[in-house]
Design a protein around this motif. Structure first.
Motif, PDB file in Angstrom:
ATOM      1  N   VAL A 156      11.760  -8.119  25.975  1.00  0.00           N
ATOM      2  CA  VAL A 156      13.098  -8.599  26.482  1.00  0.00           C
ATOM      3  C   VAL A 156      12.828  -9.644  27.475  1.00  0.00           C
ATOM      4  N   HIS A 157      13.719 -10.448  27.334  1.00  0.00           N
ATOM      5  CA  HIS A 157      13.506 -12.044  28.001  1.00  0.00           C
ATOM      6  C   HIS A 157      14.307 -11.921  29.168  1.00  0.00           C
ATOM      7  N   GLY A 158      13.841 -12.597  30.391  1.00  0.00           N
ATOM      8  CA  GLY A 158      14.369 -12.594  31.565  1.00  0.00           C
ATOM      9  C   GLY A 158      13.720 -13.824  32.358  1.00  0.00           C
ATOM     10  N   GLU A 159      14.025 -13.660  33.610  1.00  0.00           N
ATOM     11  CA  GLU A 159      13.656 -14.727  34.563  1.00  0.00           C
ATOM     12  C   GLU A 159      12.972 -13.895  35.678  1.00  0.00           C
ATOM     13  N   LEU A 160      12.025 -14.579  36.594  1.00  0.00           N
ATOM     14  CA  LEU A 160      11.427 -13.841  37.650  1.00  0.00           C
ATOM     15  C   LEU A 160      12.235 -14.340  38.994  1.00  0.00           C
ATOM     16  N   VAL A 161      12.452 -13.309  39.500  1.00  0.00           N
ATOM     17  CA  VAL A 161      13.378 -13.565  40.901  1.00  0.00           C
ATOM     18  C   VAL A 161      12.380 -13.721  42.066  1.00  0.00           C
ATOM     19  N   ASN A 162      11.338 -12.551  42.281  1.00  0.00           N
ATOM     20  CA  ASN A 162      10.332 -12.565  43.248  1.00  0.00           C
ATOM     21  C   ASN A 162       9.052 -11.988  42.841  1.00  0.00           C
ATOM     22  N   LEU A 163       8.008 -11.965  43.570  1.00  0.00           N
ATOM     23  CA  LEU A 163       6.819 -11.812  43.055  1.00  0.00           C
ATOM     24  C   LEU A 163       5.913 -11.111  44.461  1.00  0.00           C
ATOM     25  N   SER A 164       5.145 -10.156  44.346  1.00  0.00           N
ATOM     26  CA  SER A 164       4.268  -9.500  45.314  1.00  0.00           C
ATOM     27  C   SER A 164       3.039  -9.290  44.519  1.00  0.00           C
ATOM     28  N   LEU A 165       2.112  -8.705  45.425  1.00  0.00           N
ATOM     29  CA  LEU A 165       0.850  -8.172  44.905  1.00  0.00           C
ATOM     30  C   LEU A 165       1.228  -6.702  44.286  1.00  0.00           C
ATOM     31  N   GLY A 166       2.362  -6.119  44.804  1.00  0.00           N
ATOM     32  CA  GLY A 166       2.762  -4.830  44.228  1.00  0.00           C
ATOM     33  C   GLY A 166       3.391  -4.946  42.899  1.00  0.00           C
ATOM     34  N   GLY A 167       4.391  -5.981  42.727  1.00  0.00           N
ATOM     35  CA  GLY A 167       5.173  -6.063  41.438  1.00  0.00           C
ATOM     36  C   GLY A 167       6.015  -7.263  41.468  1.00  0.00           C
ATOM     37  N   CYS A 168       7.302  -7.138  40.656  1.00  0.00           N
ATOM     38  CA  CYS A 168       8.114  -8.223  40.711  1.00  0.00           C
ATOM     39  C   CYS A 168       9.609  -7.726  40.547  1.00  0.00           C
ATOM     40  N   LEU A 169      10.400  -8.851  40.792  1.00  0.00           N
ATOM     41  CA  LEU A 169      12.115  -8.716  40.287  1.00  0.00           C
ATOM     42  C   LEU A 169      12.114  -9.583  39.350  1.00  0.00           C
ATOM     43  N   VAL A 170      12.711  -8.985  38.070  1.00  0.00           N
ATOM     44  CA  VAL A 170      12.920  -9.956  37.204  1.00  0.00           C
ATOM     45  C   VAL A 170      14.629  -9.669  36.615  1.00  0.00           C
ATOM     46  N   GLN A 171      15.161 -10.720  36.711  1.00  0.00           N
ATOM     47  CA  GLN A 171      16.773 -10.969  36.308  1.00  0.00           C
ATOM     48  C   GLN A 171      16.773 -10.751  34.767  1.00  0.00           C
ATOM     49  N   LEU A 172      17.630 -10.182  34.097  1.00  0.00           N
ATOM     50  CA  LEU A 172      17.850 -10.071  32.684  1.00  0.00           C
ATOM     51  C   LEU A 172      19.330 -10.216  32.502  1.00  0.00           C
ATOM     52  N   PRO A 173      19.574 -10.598  31.122  1.00  0.00           N
ATOM     53  CA  PRO A 173      20.934 -10.707  30.654  1.00  0.00           C
ATOM     54  C   PRO A 173      21.408  -9.338  30.829  1.00  0.00           C
ATOM     55  N   LEU A 174      22.438  -8.933  31.045  1.00  0.00           N
ATOM     56  CA  LEU A 174      22.958  -7.553  30.952  1.00  0.00           C
ATOM     57  C   LEU A 174      23.216  -6.841  29.679  1.00  0.00           C
ATOM     58  N   ASN A 175      23.009  -7.593  28.645  1.00  0.00           N
ATOM     59  CA  ASN A 175      22.994  -7.017  27.237  1.00  0.00           C
ATOM     60  C   ASN A 175      21.365  -6.511  26.869  1.00  0.00           C
ATOM     61  N   LYS A 176      20.631  -7.052  27.697  1.00  0.00           N
ATOM     62  CA  LYS A 176      19.166  -6.409  27.255  1.00  0.00           C
ATOM     63  C   LYS A 176      18.733  -5.677  28.273  1.00  0.00           C
ATOM     64  N   ALA A 177      19.306  -5.070  29.485  1.00  0.00           N
ATOM     65  CA  ALA A 177      19.051  -4.278  30.501  1.00  0.00           C
ATOM     66  C   ALA A 177      19.092  -2.757  29.978  1.00  0.00           C
ATOM     67  N   ALA A 178      19.942  -2.484  28.898  1.00  0.00           N
ATOM     68  CA  ALA A 178      20.309  -1.029  28.380  1.00  0.00           C
ATOM     69  C   ALA A 178      19.097  -0.542  28.036  1.00  0.00           C
ATOM     70  N   ALA A 179      18.101  -1.341  27.540  1.00  0.00           N
ATOM     71  CA  ALA A 179      16.844  -0.800  26.805  1.00  0.00           C
ATOM     72  C   ALA A 179      15.846  -0.489  28.000  1.00  0.00           C
ATOM     73  N   LEU A 180      16.177  -0.770  29.201  1.00  0.00           N
ATOM     74  CA  LEU A 180      15.035  -0.340  30.200  1.00  0.00           C
ATOM     75  C   LEU A 180      15.635   0.937  30.939  1.00  0.00           C
ATOM     76  N   LYS A 181      14.601   1.658  31.332  1.00  0.00           N
ATOM     77  CA  LYS A 181      15.021   3.039  32.516  1.00  0.00           C
ATOM     78  C   LYS A 181      14.011   2.903  33.293  1.00  0.00           C
ATOM     79  N   SER A 182      14.490   3.590  34.378  1.00  0.00           N
ATOM     80  CA  SER A 182      13.374   3.772  35.603  1.00  0.00           C
ATOM     81  C   SER A 182      12.204   4.756  35.179  1.00  0.00           C
ATOM     82  N   GLY A 183      11.293   4.244  35.644  1.00  0.00           N
ATOM     83  CA  GLY A 183      10.060   5.128  35.102  1.00  0.00           C
ATOM     84  C   GLY A 183       9.131   5.022  33.730  1.00  0.00           C
ATOM     85  N   GLN A 184       9.845   3.937  32.877  1.00  0.00           N
ATOM     86  CA  GLN A 184       9.331   3.262  31.601  1.00  0.00           C
ATOM     87  C   GLN A 184       8.279   2.463  31.814  1.00  0.00           C
TER      88      GLN A 184
END
Length: 573
Positions: A156-184
């Protein structure tokens, strides 16, 4: 862990999170000792915009010197020999520790090894709480991201929004986000900077949300345990992102040198894939229809998080879709087969809404009813997104699973209660009754015959034709001809009059069909004449070209529909 952008923090405030300086000899000794543990340290040259190099701190002579082993990075030996200033960075007691600038001298004490000595540090900078701090990427700082859910599965392709040592926030097109779930779990998370340098880690999805404008999905990812080397690399990236954000925000001040991370490499620079998906659609109408698809993708994510159907937005996008139908019905019908990047539920909802409204419009249905039909048909199957994925992807269904599957009707109907502008009879026909059959074999209530409204009978035909010609986990897609024969051969299940009306209206070779002509050419039918014959064809073989009215006759007669619509081969128009 929350990775949402912190809107209240300015770039200047972000940089105020400065290190503490340690000068006490005993504290310095403890930190240096911790830095010398297995895992190594990183060396960064002062005034040279290049990534850090991993080296080994092999010996510590307290208050005198440090011994560095650079055998694995011999390319920095010349710079060290020239006494170019550098800093050492490592981990100690949960913090990131950095020396002040040092210089080194070569050692010849160990044959076969490249070793240097440098002065023992008089003070150290210690950075705390970097795990929680997030470096925000600003305008002009695009970083492409790939998220791989399972090895071998399409990323799944997207763009980086922010970054930390703990993780990151990624921006995705809405049509790709349906494949992702919390805890995955994420088997691979890769961020590629414009310079071509990469961050590759494993992690887990912590949340999937949509932005305030319902235009992009925001996915919070937490890194799995990072090695010391990878943690130092992430820390370096965080600092470089901060520095580049400060540089871009500075006005009227002495400019900072740009970070090499954001200097495009001719061989590595690439546009973030998430931005390209919309442009891939073949026709201008398909690219406009994608905006409605984005709404449905966002609404599906909202439903999965416990929200109801947004009444205002549903009304707005129903007006938009109905306006497109009134503007150019043939272009819109063709566009509905072009959205191959969208999730199946969204593709199906749009296809049913467009064809059902088109069929009802041909029967002179009033506009108010057409809008209600469009709105309800668009979302009629989104309740399935609330079911367990293993059920939706099951290759076969037993009686218990079929009972579970039928629950999607009630799940969606309850979420539509706030849409008071929708006529209850339309909701009943298109949500509750569209899966019923005349002989009582449907679900959820086993209604039959006169229990079913005229609208639900019409909708059932449209719904089944589209569903049968799409691939499902339990079967391959049917050809349109086979689907037509099935409906005509089951008068006890489907209203035969509406089946015949559907076939007459959309034709034996409907818009969106990939067909083979007697000349040997293959092409997509985009428009039909009054007799149901092609008058505009997007030819894909033997050469790609658009044949307009007057040019189509040279292709010969249509001999067969090749397969269910698969628009990847369509040339962009």
């Amino acid at each position: 862990m929350d990775f949402r952008p912190q809107r209240t923090r300015s770039v200047g405030n972000e940089m105020n999170e400065s290190p503490s300086t340690v000068e006490h000899a005993g504290e310095i000794a403890k930190l240096v000792e911790a830095m010398s543990q297995p895992g190594g340290v990183s060396l960064s040259f002062e005034g040279h915009d290049m990534p850090p190099f991993s080296i080994l701190l092999v010996d510590v002579i307290e208050d005198r010197q440090l011994v560095l082993d650079i055998t694995s990075t011999p390319e920095i030996a010349a710079a060290l020999t020239e006494e170019r200033p550098f800093r050492l960075t490592g981990q100690a007691h949960g913090a990131m520790v950095t020396t002040h600038p040092l210089t080194a001298l070569p050692l010849k004490d160990t044959p076969g090894r490249l070793r240097f000595s440098c002065a023992y540090p008089e003070r150290l900078d210690v950075w705390h709480r970097r795990n929680a701090f997030r470096a925000e990427l600003g305008p002009g700082m695009s970083v492409a991201v790939e998220l791989e859910i399972e090895t071998g599965r399409e990323a799944v392709h997207g763009e980086l929004v922010n970054l930390s040592l703990g993780g990151c926030l990624v921006q995705l097109p809405l049509n790709k986000a349906a494949a992702l779930k919390s805890g995955q779990p994420l088997s691979r998370l890769e961020a590629v900077f414009p310079s071509g340098q990469c961050l590759t880690a494993q992690g887990v999805v912590r949340h999937v949300r949509i932005d305030d404008k319902w235009q992009r999905a925001l996915v919070g990812c937490e890194f799995s345990t990072l090695s010391p080397k990878l943690e130092r690399w992430v820390w370096y990236l965080v600092k470089e992102i901060e520095r580049e954000a400060i540089r871009k925000a500075a006005q009227g001040e002495k400019p900072l040198d740009p970070s090499s991370l954001f200097q495009a490499s001719p061989t590595a620079a690439r546009e973030p894939p998430g931005r390209r998906l919309r442009a891939d659609y073949a026709t201008p109408m398909a690219r406009r229809l994608a905006k409605v698809a984005d709404f449905l993708n966002a609404q599906m994510l909202q439903l999965q998080q416990g929200a109801v159907v947004d009444s205002t937005l549903l009304s707005r996008y129903s007006d938009m879709l109905l306006g497109l139908l009134e503007e150019d019905r043939e272009a819109l019908v063709f566009a509905s087969v072009c959205l191959h990047h969208e999730p199946p539920l969204v593709q199906h909802g749009l296809a049913v809404a467009i064809r059902l409204a088109d069929l009802a419009r041909a029967r002179k249905a009033p506009r108010e009813l057409l809008k209600a039909i469009v709105a309800t048909a668009m979302v009629h199957d989104l309740g399935k997104s609330l079911l367990d994925e293993s059920l939706r992807e099951s290759p076969a269904f037993d009686a218990a699973q079929r009972e579970q599957l039928s629950e999607h009707v009630v799940l969606l109907r309850d979420r539509l209660e706030g849409c008071r502008w929708l006529a209850p009879q339309v909701i009943r026909s298109l949500v509750s009754e569209v899966n019923e059959r005349l002989d009582g074999s449907g679900y959820p209530n086993g209604l039959q015959g006169t229990d079913l409204s005229e609208l639900s009978r019409m909708a059932t035909v449209v719904d089944v034709v589209d569903a049968m010609t799409r691939h499902r986990p339990d079967r391959a897609a049917w050809s349109l001809e086979v689907a037509y024969r099935h409906l005509l051969g089951q008068p006890g299940m489907f209203d035969r009059e509406w089946v015949q009306r559907y076939i007459r209206h959309f034709g034996r070779y409907p818009i969106g069909s990939l067909v083979h002509f007697s000349s040997g050419a293959q092409g997509w039918i985009q428009r039909l004449d009054s007799k149901g014959q092609p008058r505009q064809v997007a030819v894909i073989s033997p050469t790609r070209q658009l044949r307009l009215e007057g040019e189509v006759a040279s292709l010969g007669v249509v001999e067969e529909i090749l397969r269910a619509p698969s628009p990847e081969l369509l040339p962009r128009q």
